[in-house]
Motif scaffolding. Structure first.
Motif, PDB file in Angstrom:
ATOM      1  N   VAL A 161     -16.936  39.881 -22.006  1.00 24.82           N
ATOM      2  CA  VAL A 161     -16.619  39.858 -23.547  1.00 24.82           C
ATOM      3  C   VAL A 161     -15.281  38.980 -23.827  1.00 24.82           C
ATOM      4  CG1 VAL A 161     -15.807  41.301 -25.073  1.00 24.82           C
ATOM      5  CG2 VAL A 161     -17.735  42.285 -23.969  1.00 24.82           C
ATOM      6  N   ALA A 162     -14.109  39.328 -22.779  1.00 28.31           N
ATOM      7  CA  ALA A 162     -12.949  38.660 -22.916  1.00 28.31           C
ATOM      8  C   ALA A 162     -13.096  37.155 -22.791  1.00 28.31           C
ATOM      9  CB  ALA A 162     -12.125  39.103 -21.703  1.00 28.31           C
ATOM     10  N   ASN A 163     -14.027  36.556 -21.908  1.00 27.46           N
ATOM     11  CA  ASN A 163     -14.288  35.174 -21.796  1.00 27.46           C
ATOM     12  C   ASN A 163     -14.807  34.632 -22.991  1.00 27.46           C
ATOM     13  OD1 ASN A 163     -13.070  34.829 -19.217  1.00 27.46           O
ATOM     14  ND2 ASN A 163     -15.310  35.368 -18.303  1.00 27.46           N
ATOM     15  N   TRP A 164     -15.777  35.450 -23.836  1.00 24.69           N
ATOM     16  CA  TRP A 164     -16.440  34.948 -24.931  1.00 24.69           C
ATOM     17  C   TRP A 164     -15.297  35.006 -26.060  1.00 24.69           C
ATOM     18  CZ3 TRP A 164     -16.070  38.481 -28.963  1.00 24.69           C
ATOM     19  CH2 TRP A 164     -16.493  38.355 -30.032  1.00 24.69           C
ATOM     20  N   LEU A 165     -14.525  35.945 -26.362  1.00 24.32           N
ATOM     21  CA  LEU A 165     -13.417  35.995 -27.052  1.00 24.32           C
ATOM     22  C   LEU A 165     -12.251  34.788 -26.855  1.00 24.32           C
ATOM     23  CD1 LEU A 165     -12.259  37.332 -29.484  1.00 24.32           C
ATOM     24  CD2 LEU A 165     -10.698  38.567 -27.995  1.00 24.32           C
ATOM     25  N   ALA A 166     -12.004  34.415 -25.786  1.00 26.48           N
ATOM     26  CA  ALA A 166     -10.963  33.318 -25.348  1.00 26.48           C
ATOM     27  C   ALA A 166     -11.584  32.062 -25.976  1.00 26.48           C
ATOM     28  CB  ALA A 166     -10.965  33.287 -23.888  1.00 26.48           C
ATOM     29  N   SER A 192     -10.688  45.031 -36.568  1.00 28.54           N
ATOM     30  CA  SER A 192     -11.073  45.281 -35.208  1.00 28.54           C
ATOM     31  C   SER A 192     -12.564  44.751 -34.876  1.00 28.54           C
ATOM     32  CB  SER A 192     -10.962  46.717 -34.584  1.00 28.54           C
ATOM     33  OG  SER A 192     -11.900  47.443 -35.260  1.00 28.54           O
ATOM     34  N   VAL A 193     -13.025  44.497 -33.670  1.00 27.20           N
ATOM     35  CA  VAL A 193     -14.335  44.210 -33.144  1.00 27.20           C
ATOM     36  C   VAL A 193     -15.089  45.213 -32.313  1.00 27.20           C
ATOM     37  CG1 VAL A 193     -15.703  42.281 -32.214  1.00 27.20           C
ATOM     38  CG2 VAL A 193     -13.710  41.834 -33.281  1.00 27.20           C
ATOM     39  N   ASN A 194     -16.053  45.642 -32.903  1.00 26.55           N
ATOM     40  CA  ASN A 194     -16.785  46.929 -32.300  1.00 26.55           C
ATOM     41  C   ASN A 194     -18.120  46.367 -31.768  1.00 26.55           C
ATOM     42  OD1 ASN A 194     -15.410  48.355 -35.032  1.00 26.55           O
ATOM     43  ND2 ASN A 194     -14.296  48.444 -32.929  1.00 26.55           N
ATOM     44  N   ILE A 195     -18.384  46.424 -30.538  1.00 25.27           N
ATOM     45  CA  ILE A 195     -19.833  45.816 -29.973  1.00 25.27           C
ATOM     46  C   ILE A 195     -20.657  46.894 -29.651  1.00 25.27           C
ATOM     47  CG2 ILE A 195     -20.733  44.281 -28.437  1.00 25.27           C
ATOM     48  CD1 ILE A 195     -18.002  42.813 -28.210  1.00 25.27           C
ATOM     49  N   PRO A 196     -21.776  47.436 -30.205  1.00 25.47           N
ATOM     50  CA  PRO A 196     -22.550  48.380 -29.770  1.00 25.47           C
ATOM     51  C   PRO A 196     -23.698  47.513 -28.813  1.00 25.47           C
ATOM     52  CG  PRO A 196     -23.448  47.329 -31.986  1.00 25.47           C
ATOM     53  CD  PRO A 196     -22.195  46.722 -31.566  1.00 25.47           C
ATOM     54  N   PHE A 197     -24.092  48.674 -28.068  1.00 20.76           N
ATOM     55  CA  PHE A 197     -25.214  48.191 -26.944  1.00 20.76           C
ATOM     56  C   PHE A 197     -24.908  46.916 -26.225  1.00 20.76           C
ATOM     57  CE2 PHE A 197     -27.269  50.613 -30.365  1.00 20.76           C
ATOM     58  CZ  PHE A 197     -27.584  52.054 -29.720  1.00 20.76           C
ATOM     59  N   VAL A 198     -23.666  46.877 -25.508  1.00 25.77           N
ATOM     60  CA  VAL A 198     -23.093  45.567 -25.092  1.00 25.77           C
ATOM     61  C   VAL A 198     -24.011  44.862 -24.077  1.00 25.77           C
ATOM     62  CG1 VAL A 198     -21.518  46.653 -23.646  1.00 25.77           C
ATOM     63  CG2 VAL A 198     -21.124  44.504 -24.432  1.00 25.77           C
ATOM     64  N   PHE A 199     -24.667  46.127 -23.149  1.00 33.42           N
ATOM     65  CA  PHE A 199     -25.166  45.542 -21.847  1.00 33.42           C
ATOM     66  C   PHE A 199     -26.423  44.741 -22.316  1.00 33.42           C
ATOM     67  CE2 PHE A 199     -22.695  49.090 -20.350  1.00 33.42           C
ATOM     68  CZ  PHE A 199     -22.401  48.569 -18.956  1.00 33.42           C
ATOM     69  N   GLY A 200     -26.950  44.972 -23.484  1.00 37.81           N
ATOM     70  CA  GLY A 200     -28.075  44.081 -23.753  1.00 37.81           C
ATOM     71  C   GLY A 200     -27.808  42.737 -24.290  1.00 37.81           C
ATOM     72  N   ASP A 201     -26.551  42.389 -24.437  1.00 36.80           N
ATOM     73  CA  ASP A 201     -26.149  40.876 -24.778  1.00 36.80           C
ATOM     74  C   ASP A 201     -25.473  40.311 -23.716  1.00 36.80           C
ATOM     75  OD1 ASP A 201     -26.909  41.436 -27.639  1.00 36.80           O
ATOM     76  OD2 ASP A 201     -25.155  42.597 -28.069  1.00 36.80           O
ATOM     77  N   ILE A 202     -25.601  40.765 -22.601  1.00 36.98           N
ATOM     78  CA  ILE A 202     -25.049  39.887 -21.273  1.00 36.98           C
ATOM     79  C   ILE A 202     -26.214  39.653 -20.636  1.00 36.98           C
ATOM     80  CG2 ILE A 202     -23.551  40.150 -19.447  1.00 36.98           C
ATOM     81  CD1 ILE A 202     -21.880  41.844 -21.063  1.00 36.98           C
ATOM     82  N   ALA A 203     -26.225  38.166 -20.076  1.00 34.81           N
ATOM     83  CA  ALA A 203     -26.688  37.761 -19.254  1.00 34.81           C
ATOM     84  C   ALA A 203     -26.270  36.871 -18.288  1.00 34.81           C
ATOM     85  CB  ALA A 203     -28.366  37.044 -19.703  1.00 34.81           C
ATOM     86  N   TYR A 228     -21.546  36.721 -22.131  1.00 30.52           N
ATOM     87  CA  TYR A 228     -21.801  37.601 -23.346  1.00 30.52           C
ATOM     88  C   TYR A 228     -22.354  36.761 -24.450  1.00 30.52           C
ATOM     89  CZ  TYR A 228     -20.861  40.200 -27.635  1.00 30.52           C
ATOM     90  OH  TYR A 228     -21.166  40.908 -28.665  1.00 30.52           O
ATOM     91  N   SER A 229     -23.363  37.149 -25.058  1.00 27.85           N
ATOM     92  CA  SER A 229     -23.709  36.285 -26.181  1.00 27.85           C
ATOM     93  C   SER A 229     -23.735  37.318 -27.516  1.00 27.85           C
ATOM     94  CB  SER A 229     -25.132  35.598 -25.864  1.00 27.85           C
ATOM     95  OG  SER A 229     -25.291  34.854 -24.934  1.00 27.85           O
ATOM     96  N   PRO A 230     -23.197  37.216 -28.382  1.00 26.04           N
ATOM     97  CA  PRO A 230     -22.885  38.012 -29.496  1.00 26.04           C
ATOM     98  C   PRO A 230     -23.852  37.905 -30.709  1.00 26.04           C
ATOM     99  CG  PRO A 230     -21.210  36.496 -29.849  1.00 26.04           C
ATOM    100  CD  PRO A 230     -21.756  36.114 -28.615  1.00 26.04           C
ATOM    101  N   ASN A 231     -24.037  38.785 -31.588  1.00 29.63           N
ATOM    102  CA  ASN A 231     -24.748  38.471 -32.932  1.00 29.63           C
ATOM    103  C   ASN A 231     -23.833  37.928 -33.881  1.00 29.63           C
ATOM    104  OD1 ASN A 231     -23.500  40.528 -34.323  1.00 29.63           O
ATOM    105  ND2 ASN A 231     -24.796  42.147 -33.323  1.00 29.63           N
ATOM    106  N   GLU A 232     -24.398  37.383 -34.999  1.00 33.85           N
ATOM    107  CA  GLU A 232     -23.346  36.716 -36.087  1.00 33.85           C
ATOM    108  C   GLU A 232     -22.387  37.627 -36.496  1.00 33.85           C
ATOM    109  OE1 GLU A 232     -25.762  35.133 -39.016  1.00 33.85           O
ATOM    110  OE2 GLU A 232     -26.884  33.751 -37.640  1.00 33.85           O
ATOM    111  N   LEU A 233     -22.498  38.941 -36.688  1.00 34.14           N
ATOM    112  CA  LEU A 233     -21.557  39.796 -37.156  1.00 34.14           C
ATOM    113  C   LEU A 233     -20.492  40.027 -36.466  1.00 34.14           C
ATOM    114  CD1 LEU A 233     -24.078  42.613 -38.782  1.00 34.14           C
ATOM    115  CD2 LEU A 233     -22.775  40.963 -39.873  1.00 34.14           C
ATOM    116  N   VAL A 234     -20.596  40.354 -35.131  1.00 33.99           N
ATOM    117  CA  VAL A 234     -19.650  40.063 -34.029  1.00 33.99           C
ATOM    118  C   VAL A 234     -18.984  38.988 -34.246  1.00 33.99           C
ATOM    119  CG1 VAL A 234     -19.049  40.484 -31.548  1.00 33.99           C
ATOM    120  CG2 VAL A 234     -20.997  41.998 -32.577  1.00 33.99           C
TER     121      VAL A 234
END
Length: 212
Positions: A40-45, A162-173, A177-183
């Motif tokens: 998640v941090a790498n994505w945000l960076a 703030s950024v709040n990520i639900p069900f985060v494990f489903g978005d990591i492969a 981490y690959s977020p949706n558009e809202l995130v």
């Protein structure tokens, strides 16, 4: 860049190259094996570098490996006796803004982050802060609510976005981490607000402290 406990001498505040942009430090709170905080941090960076309002570093508390707070003097005095505290102080001092990437443990943020925050005082003051939380259905929001008053007590300027990520494990492969558009949109809004605050808060840091 990820900071280690002993940053290279060339990264000291006195020797760092001058930049027109404030330095954003993305602080990874989780230290447990199998954590998702680093992806998640790498994505945000990457988002922050594209945003281009800040220079960007990742600070990984797992690599820092601070012991439980063991300084004999109150942090406000800045009379540090341990090298790990001096190193941590130098890392945080050079930051101009912070995003805390935090999991939710038992309706709060984790002890490693609280310990890292408690080590210092002056170094945090009058700098903008954002929070990225992650978890299951609650998306780490209870951790956010527990963390906000702690950051406020340290005189950090916590932005509302703030950024709040639900069900985060489903978005990591494969560790990505690959977020949706809202995130993604939420991260950009948070960075926009932090950049707006960075100038006024920097002015406050330049003012002498009021006599106690």
């Amino acid at each position: 860049m990820t900071w280690h406990l002993s940053p290279p001498e060339s990264a000291s505040p006195e020797e760092s190259p001058v930049s027109a942009k404030p330095l954003l430090q993305i602080i990874v709170a989780s230290t447990r094996p199998g954590r998702v905080g680093l992806p998640v941090a790498n994505w945000l960076a990457d988002v922050a570098r594209t945003h281009d309002g800040f220079d960007v570093e990742i600070v990984d508390l797992a690599e820092l490996d601070l012991p439980f707070f063991d300084e004999p003097n109150h942090p406000r005095l800045r009379q540090y006796v341990h090298q790990h505290t001096i190193d941590w102080s130098r890392i945080v001092e050079r930051g101009d803004a912070y995003v805390f990437v935090t999991p939710e443990y038992n309706h709060s943020f984790n002890a490693v982050l609280k310990n890292a925050l408690d080590y210092l005082s002056h170094e945090w003051a009058y700098k903008p802060a954002g929070i990225v939380s992650y978890g299951g259905v609650a998306a780490g929001t209870r951790a956010v609510q527990a963390l906000k008053p702690v950051l406020a007590a340290l005189k950090l300027g916590v932005v509302a976005d703030s950024v709040n990520i639900p069900f985060v494990f489903g978005d990591i492969a494969d560790g990505v981490y690959s977020p949706n558009e809202l995130v993604e949109a939420g991260a950009k809004a948070m960075l926009d607000e932090m950049r707006r605050l960075s100038g006024p808060l920097a002015t406050l840091r330049e003012q002498p402290a009021a006599a106690g």
